[in-house]
Design an enzyme around this catalytic site. Structure first.
Site, PDB file in Angstrom:
ATOM      1  N   ALA A  76       3.355 139.876 106.071  1.00  0.00           N
ATOM      2  CA  ALA A  76       3.622 138.650 106.830  1.00  0.00           C
ATOM      3  C   ALA A  76       2.334 138.131 107.466  1.00  0.00           C
ATOM      4  CB  ALA A  76       4.671 138.924 107.902  1.00  0.00           C
ATOM      5  N   ASP A 104       0.350 136.519 104.739  1.00  0.00           N
ATOM      6  CA  ASP A 104       0.884 135.201 104.380  1.00  0.00           C
ATOM      7  C   ASP A 104       0.481 134.148 105.407  1.00  0.00           C
ATOM      8  OD1 ASP A 104       1.960 136.317 102.185  1.00  0.00           O
ATOM      9  OD2 ASP A 104       4.009 136.469 102.977  1.00  0.00           O
ATOM     10  N   SER A 109     -16.981 145.589  69.436  1.00  0.00           N
ATOM     11  CA  SER A 109     -15.841 146.515  69.442  1.00  0.00           C
ATOM     12  C   SER A 109     -16.363 147.908  69.081  1.00  0.00           C
ATOM     13  CB  SER A 109     -14.748 146.043  68.495  1.00  0.00           C
ATOM     14  OG  SER A 109     -15.251 146.033  67.195  1.00  0.00           O
ATOM     15  N   LEU A 110     -15.479 148.869  68.912  1.00  0.00           N
ATOM     16  CA  LEU A 110     -15.922 150.260  68.793  1.00  0.00           C
ATOM     17  C   LEU A 110     -15.477 150.898  67.497  1.00  0.00           C
ATOM     18  CD1 LEU A 110     -15.049 151.597  72.357  1.00  0.00           C
ATOM     19  CD2 LEU A 110     -17.318 151.172  71.441  1.00  0.00           C
ATOM     20  N   GLU A 124     -13.375 157.363  79.384  1.00  0.00           N
ATOM     21  CA  GLU A 124     -12.496 156.444  80.111  1.00  0.00           C
ATOM     22  C   GLU A 124     -11.253 156.163  79.265  1.00  0.00           C
ATOM     23  OE1 GLU A 124     -14.739 152.839  80.645  1.00  0.00           O
ATOM     24  OE2 GLU A 124     -16.509 153.983  81.248  1.00  0.00           O
ATOM     25  N   LYS A 128      -8.834 154.044  77.100  1.00  0.00           N
ATOM     26  CA  LYS A 128      -8.998 152.816  76.321  1.00  0.00           C
ATOM     27  C   LYS A 128      -7.791 151.949  76.661  1.00  0.00           C
ATOM     28  CE  LYS A 128      -9.938 151.258  71.629  1.00  0.00           C
ATOM     29  NZ  LYS A 128      -8.859 150.277  71.545  1.00  0.00           N
ATOM     30  N   ASP A 134      -5.065 149.268  76.868  1.00  0.00           N
ATOM     31  CA  ASP A 134      -4.486 148.462  75.802  1.00  0.00           C
ATOM     32  C   ASP A 134      -4.025 147.120  76.362  1.00  0.00           C
ATOM     33  OD1 ASP A 134      -3.679 147.779  73.334  1.00  0.00           O
ATOM     34  OD2 ASP A 134      -1.902 149.058  73.286  1.00  0.00           O
ATOM     35  N   GLU A 189     -10.558 144.468  81.104  1.00  0.00           N
ATOM     36  CA  GLU A 189      -9.313 144.370  80.346  1.00  0.00           C
ATOM     37  C   GLU A 189      -8.213 143.883  81.297  1.00  0.00           C
ATOM     38  OE1 GLU A 189     -10.124 145.424  77.272  1.00  0.00           O
ATOM     39  OE2 GLU A 189      -8.207 145.676  76.257  1.00  0.00           O
ATOM     40  N   TYR A 203     -15.040 147.520  83.161  1.00  0.00           N
ATOM     41  CA  TYR A 203     -15.699 148.761  82.764  1.00  0.00           C
ATOM     42  C   TYR A 203     -17.125 148.596  82.271  1.00  0.00           C
ATOM     43  CZ  TYR A 203     -13.617 146.997  78.494  1.00  0.00           C
ATOM     44  OH  TYR A 203     -13.211 146.177  77.486  1.00  0.00           O
ATOM     45  N   LYS A 254     -18.343 157.635  75.992  1.00  0.00           N
ATOM     46  CA  LYS A 254     -19.595 156.873  76.101  1.00  0.00           C
ATOM     47  C   LYS A 254     -20.738 157.812  76.471  1.00  0.00           C
ATOM     48  CE  LYS A 254     -17.013 152.887  77.778  1.00  0.00           C
ATOM     49  NZ  LYS A 254     -16.776 151.886  78.802  1.00  0.00           N
ATOM     50  N   LYS A 293      -8.804 157.535  69.234  1.00  0.00           N
ATOM     51  CA  LYS A 293      -7.483 156.896  69.204  1.00  0.00           C
ATOM     52  C   LYS A 293      -6.376 157.943  69.322  1.00  0.00           C
ATOM     53  CE  LYS A 293      -6.577 153.035  67.598  1.00  0.00           C
ATOM     54  NZ  LYS A 293      -6.131 151.780  68.205  1.00  0.00           N
ATOM     55  N   CYS A 316      36.360 145.108  74.067  1.00  0.00           N
ATOM     56  CA  CYS A 316      35.611 146.166  74.749  1.00  0.00           C
ATOM     57  C   CYS A 316      35.689 147.467  73.949  1.00  0.00           C
ATOM     58  CB  CYS A 316      36.185 146.368  76.146  1.00  0.00           C
ATOM     59  SG  CYS A 316      35.544 147.858  76.937  1.00  0.00           S
ATOM     60  N   CYS A 367      38.228 149.852  76.413  1.00  0.00           N
ATOM     61  CA  CYS A 367      39.636 149.525  76.714  1.00  0.00           C
ATOM     62  C   CYS A 367      40.245 148.552  75.712  1.00  0.00           C
ATOM     63  CB  CYS A 367      39.744 148.971  78.128  1.00  0.00           C
ATOM     64  SG  CYS A 367      38.934 147.371  78.316  1.00  0.00           S
ATOM     65  N   CYS A 425      32.728 143.325  79.680  1.00  0.00           N
ATOM     66  CA  CYS A 425      34.146 143.677  79.736  1.00  0.00           C
ATOM     67  C   CYS A 425      34.554 143.397  81.171  1.00  0.00           C
ATOM     68  CB  CYS A 425      34.351 145.161  79.428  1.00  0.00           C
ATOM     69  SG  CYS A 425      36.027 145.673  79.861  1.00  0.00           S
ATOM     70  N   CYS A 472      39.081 149.157  83.247  1.00  0.00           N
ATOM     71  CA  CYS A 472      38.456 149.719  82.046  1.00  0.00           C
ATOM     72  C   CYS A 472      37.927 151.131  82.323  1.00  0.00           C
ATOM     73  CB  CYS A 472      37.320 148.806  81.595  1.00  0.00           C
ATOM     74  SG  CYS A 472      36.391 149.510  80.230  1.00  0.00           S
TER      75      CYS A 472
HETATM   76  S1  IVH Z   1     -16.243 149.828  76.059  1.00  0.00           S
HETATM   77  C1  IVH Z   1     -19.640 147.989  73.552  1.00  0.00           C
HETATM   78  N1  IVH Z   1     -14.356 150.778  77.558  1.00  0.00           N
HETATM   79  O1  IVH Z   1     -11.124 148.610  73.435  1.00  0.00           O
HETATM   80  C2  IVH Z   1     -18.542 148.831  74.023  1.00  0.00           C
HETATM   81  N2  IVH Z   1     -13.756 149.278  75.831  1.00  0.00           N
HETATM   82  O2  IVH Z   1     -12.875 148.399  70.356  1.00  0.00           O
HETATM   83  C3  IVH Z   1     -17.475 148.035  74.555  1.00  0.00           C
HETATM   84  N3  IVH Z   1     -11.364 148.742  75.728  1.00  0.00           N
HETATM   85  O3  IVH Z   1     -11.218 145.611  72.649  1.00  0.00           O
HETATM   86  C4  IVH Z   1     -16.206 148.666  74.775  1.00  0.00           C
HETATM   87  N4  IVH Z   1     -10.785 149.996  77.418  1.00  0.00           N
HETATM   88  O4  IVH Z   1     -12.288 145.780  75.044  1.00  0.00           O
HETATM   89  C5  IVH Z   1     -14.653 149.983  76.524  1.00  0.00           C
HETATM   90  N5  IVH Z   1     -12.765 151.671  78.994  1.00  0.00           N
HETATM   91  C6  IVH Z   1     -13.083 150.886  77.969  1.00  0.00           C
HETATM   92  C7  IVH Z   1     -12.106 150.132  77.290  1.00  0.00           C
HETATM   93  C8  IVH Z   1     -12.489 149.346  76.193  1.00  0.00           C
HETATM   94  C9  IVH Z   1     -10.351 149.164  76.498  1.00  0.00           C
HETATM   95  C10 IVH Z   1     -11.211 147.842  74.575  1.00  0.00           C
HETATM   96  C11 IVH Z   1     -12.344 146.910  74.297  1.00  0.00           C
HETATM   97  C12 IVH Z   1     -12.152 146.616  72.821  1.00  0.00           C
HETATM   98  C13 IVH Z   1     -11.609 147.895  72.318  1.00  0.00           C
HETATM   99  C14 IVH Z   1     -12.695 148.715  71.675  1.00  0.00           C
END
Ligand code: IVH
Length: 682
Positions: A35, A38, A83-84, A121, A123, A125, A185, A237, A301, A325, A419, A422, A437, A442
């Site tokens: 509150a 706000d 990407s990775l 870390e 990953k 989603d 993310e 990150y 990493k 993965k 139902c 019943c 129902c 019932c």
């Molecule tokens: S590092 C250059 N750390 O996963 C390295 N990526 O292909 C950059 N993702 O869509 C990525 N969590 O955005 C990193 N803790 C994390 C992450 C992360 C999710 C995503 C990233 C990308 C995919 C990796």
């Protein structure tokens, strides 16, 4: 107020609001009530309405003001958003490492296995976002797009409560870099996702298939006002680009981002050996469902950024990091049949009966189909091969059919007209998704109501089987009939001998001592769970007071609204429920709340004590804080001479810990905190 005074008040308010929203949303440790918060926002709104020229794009009021955009314009990223590469096993982790360590300079290679540190870390989603800050102000936010060019979603991103509009959030944070671009993310927590979908279903709208889709759909809304209503979270990150001194390690980067006020996930580990990294990855496969969000793996990493960067990029993927993965939490199997099940409130839902299939270590033979609209929309048919998914601890669900695998004999799923229990006709109110129902007698609904009542009243011994027996034999016509059960009648039931009957009657008798709040929650009135029941009994401390309350009076209780109020009024207005209320009065249950002015002795054992929390606890910090508050204590954000105890979790924060040491503040673990409350009570 003149313009100058308004300007300085608005500046102060913005700083205050940014500070408190960071405490609340990012640190989970608010210093003021909702509150009060706000109030600050309302005051800023008023000033900005009076002096529109004072509105700044980074004002916290702009979080929810976004106007519909015309489409999204394109943004070129300052550096490629890469990407990775992926690995899925311990062997592949080692193979990645062998590959990349060969590319390290000679001396580094020979040292690699001993000296390289690794950061692991989750990953996350969700959706990748790239956030630009100019002298500490959030000026631009973009999607990843193709890695070179993304879409400008600044307006939508401004609505995220955890996204700092101005950094550093606190005065003692690091110096502001002239320019900073970070990568993170955006996602929806699993619990928030379940609530969001339940809300969409209740409103007759389509639920989202999974948290990722929900986050994507919410973030790319052309109307930012819709985005603002969605429970989106941000975690950052990495630093894409920054002026000023370079950051040397990934660990330092995360700490730096956190100090600037960005939300950074807590599930980050560092390791000195690759073997430990692999072991951690393997254990996390089992524990992925304990994370509050969906993670499709882990990111490994190399901690030292110069080493990592020196390895270069191949095929758009940096060599210095790799994604481990997790195995997919989905499988394809045959939908053998659809069963219609009846809930406590009479809603009939379709459930999928599947050819049993293992998904991430669990054999799944039954899954949710959400509701008949979803079945229709996704064209799911009996006999189809279907994709079944598990997410977090959520019940598995059928996400859709594999249309290409159809043989022609598949059968459409038609909602029932009667139902399943019943056999009375089903009702499908105009504009609603649900099929109901509506037969008050019932038996299947009664079984559900009875087990629910027993669970809330803590009556052990009434599972679905016993409830079914009691209903079948006509011993119970509503849950309150439990209080008139006779031993002789129980002994007639299959499986009931002397001891079992006594135990059950004992448990029923003991439940009479349950507080009024529980009795109210046990009745199963739509929208009245524990939390709402507690608000109700605080405002209307007896059943009589509640029965005679008007809808407006109930709706005006803080935390309740007109819909819940109307549900309560409707419930008490039905003749069969009035009969239940009459029986409740005669059953000897507790039907009034203890007087607020005369609390039970020591019901607030921590009254007058001030606590500060540091480190990770076994429960979310706001839960522990709430618990301390219900025990009468107060939680503040920093240690001072007024602090009575510092509660220490794992990896306690340095500054609070050091200050407590300086001041000689007593420190307690979470467990000792519990003992403390008990000691004072006894
Ligand atoms: S590092 C250059 N750390 O996963 C390295 N990526 O292909 C950059 N993702 O869509 C990525 N969590 O955005 C990193 N803790 C994390 C992450 C992360 C999710 C995503 C990233 C990308 C995919 C990796």
């Amino acid at each position: 107020m003149d313009r100058e005074a308004a300007q300085s008040r608005a500046d102060w308010l913005r700083e205050e609001i940014n500070f408190h929203s960071h405490r609340y949303f990012v640190l989970d440790s608010p210093l003021i009530s909702d509150a009060q918060f706000d109030h600050l926002v309302d005051e800023l709104h008023e000033i900005e309405q009076q002096f529109p020229e004072l509105v700044t794009p980074d004002s916290p009021t702009q979080r929810v003001q976004g106007q519909p955009a015309e489409g999204f314009s394109k943004v070129a990223h300052p550096a490629p958003i890469l990407s990775l590469d992926k690995v899925t096993s311990r062997e592949q982790i080692f193979a990645w490492h062998n590959r990349v360590s060969k590319l390290l300079p000679q001396e580094a290679e020979s040292l690699a296995s001993e000296t390289l540190d690794y950061v692991v870390e989750p990953k996350l989603d969700g959706l990748t976002v790239v956030l630009h800050y100019d002298r500490g102000r959030f000026v631009l936010g973009a999607t990843r797009g193709d890695g070179q060019v993304g879409e400008d979603i600044t307006t939508n991103l401004r609505t995220l409560a955890t996204l700092p509009l101005r950094i550093p959030v606190s005065n003692d944070g690091p110096e502001i870099p002239a320019s900073l671009v970070v990568r993170g993310e955006v996602l929806i927590l699993i619990d928030d996702f379940a609530a969001l979908n339940a809300g969409l279903i209740a409103a007759g709208e389509m639920p989202f298939a999974n948290p990722r889709n929900a986050a994507a759909g919410s973030l790319r809304q052309l109307d930012a006002r819709i985005t603002a209503q969605r429970p989106l979270r941000l975690f950052v990150y990495s630093v894409v680009e920054k002026t000023g001194p370079a950051l040397l390690t990934q660990c330092e980067t995360l700490a730096y981002l956190r100090d600037l006020g960005f939300p950074v996930t807590e599930e980050v580990r560092t390791f000195e050996s690759l073997d430990d990294v692999a072991h951690y990855c393997e254990t996390m496969v089992e524990q992925r469902n304990t994370l509050p969000y969906e993670a499709d793996g882990l990111v490994i990493k190399i901690d030292d950024l110069a080493t990592s960067e020196s390895l270069g990029v191949v095929g758009g993927r940096p060599r210095g990091a790799v994604a481990y993965k997790f195995p997919a939490q989905e499988a394809i199997t045959r939908l053998k049949a659809v069963e219609f099940t009846l809930g406590r409130t009479g809603v009939i839902t379709p459930a999928a009966i599947l050819e049993p299939v293992p998904i991430a270590g669990v054999i799944v033979s039954r899954a949710s189909l959400h509701n008949f609209d979803v079945v229709d929309e996704r064209d799911i048919r009996v006999g189809d091969r279907v994709i079944v998914k598990r997410a977090g601890d959520v019940i598995p669900y059928v996400s859709g059919p594999v249309v290409a695998a159809r043989e022609g004999s598949e059968q459409e799923i038609i909602p029932p007209t009667t139902c399943p229990s019943c056999k009375e006709p089903v009702s499908h109110p105009e504009g609603e998704v649900a099929y109901y129902c509506i037969n008050v007698a019932c038996p299947a609904q009664l079984v559900q109501k009875l087990t629910f009542f027993a669970a809330v009243m803590d009556i052990e011994g009434i599972g679905e089987r016993t409830a079914l027996q009691l209903v079948d034999q006509g011993l119970v016509k509503d849950p309150v009939d439990l209080y008139t059960l006779q031993k002789e009648a129980l002994l007639e039931l299959e499986g009931f001998a002397d001891k079992k009957a006594d135990n059950l009657l004992g448990a029923i008798e003991a439940s009479k001592a349950q507080p009024f709040t529980r009795v109210l929650a046990a009745l199963g009135i739509r929208g009245v769970g524990f939390a709402v029941a507690a608000l109700l009994t605080a405002a209307f401390p007896s059943l009589d007071a509640l029965c005679s309350a008007l809808a407006e009076e109930i709706a005006s209780v803080e935390g309740l609204g007109p819909i819940t109020a109307q549900n309560i009024i409707n419930w008490f207005a039905l003749p069969r429920n009035q009969a239940i209320v009459e029986k409740l009065r005669g059953a000897g249950l507790t039907l009034s709340a203890p007087e607020a002015s005369a609390p039970a002795p020591n019901s607030q054992p921590l009254a007058g004590m001030t606590f500060v929390i540091t480190g990770t606890l076994s429960r979310p910090r706001n839960e522990v804080q709430q618990w301390i508050e219900t025990q009468g204590g107060k939680v503040t954000g920093s240690v001072s001479a007024k602090t009575d105890y510092l509660v220490i979790g794992e990896e306690p924060g340095g500054s609070k810990f050091r200050r407590a040491q300086q001041l000689g503040t007593p420190m307690v673990s979470e467990e000792e905190l519990g003992h403390l409350a008990e000691e004072v009570t006894t």
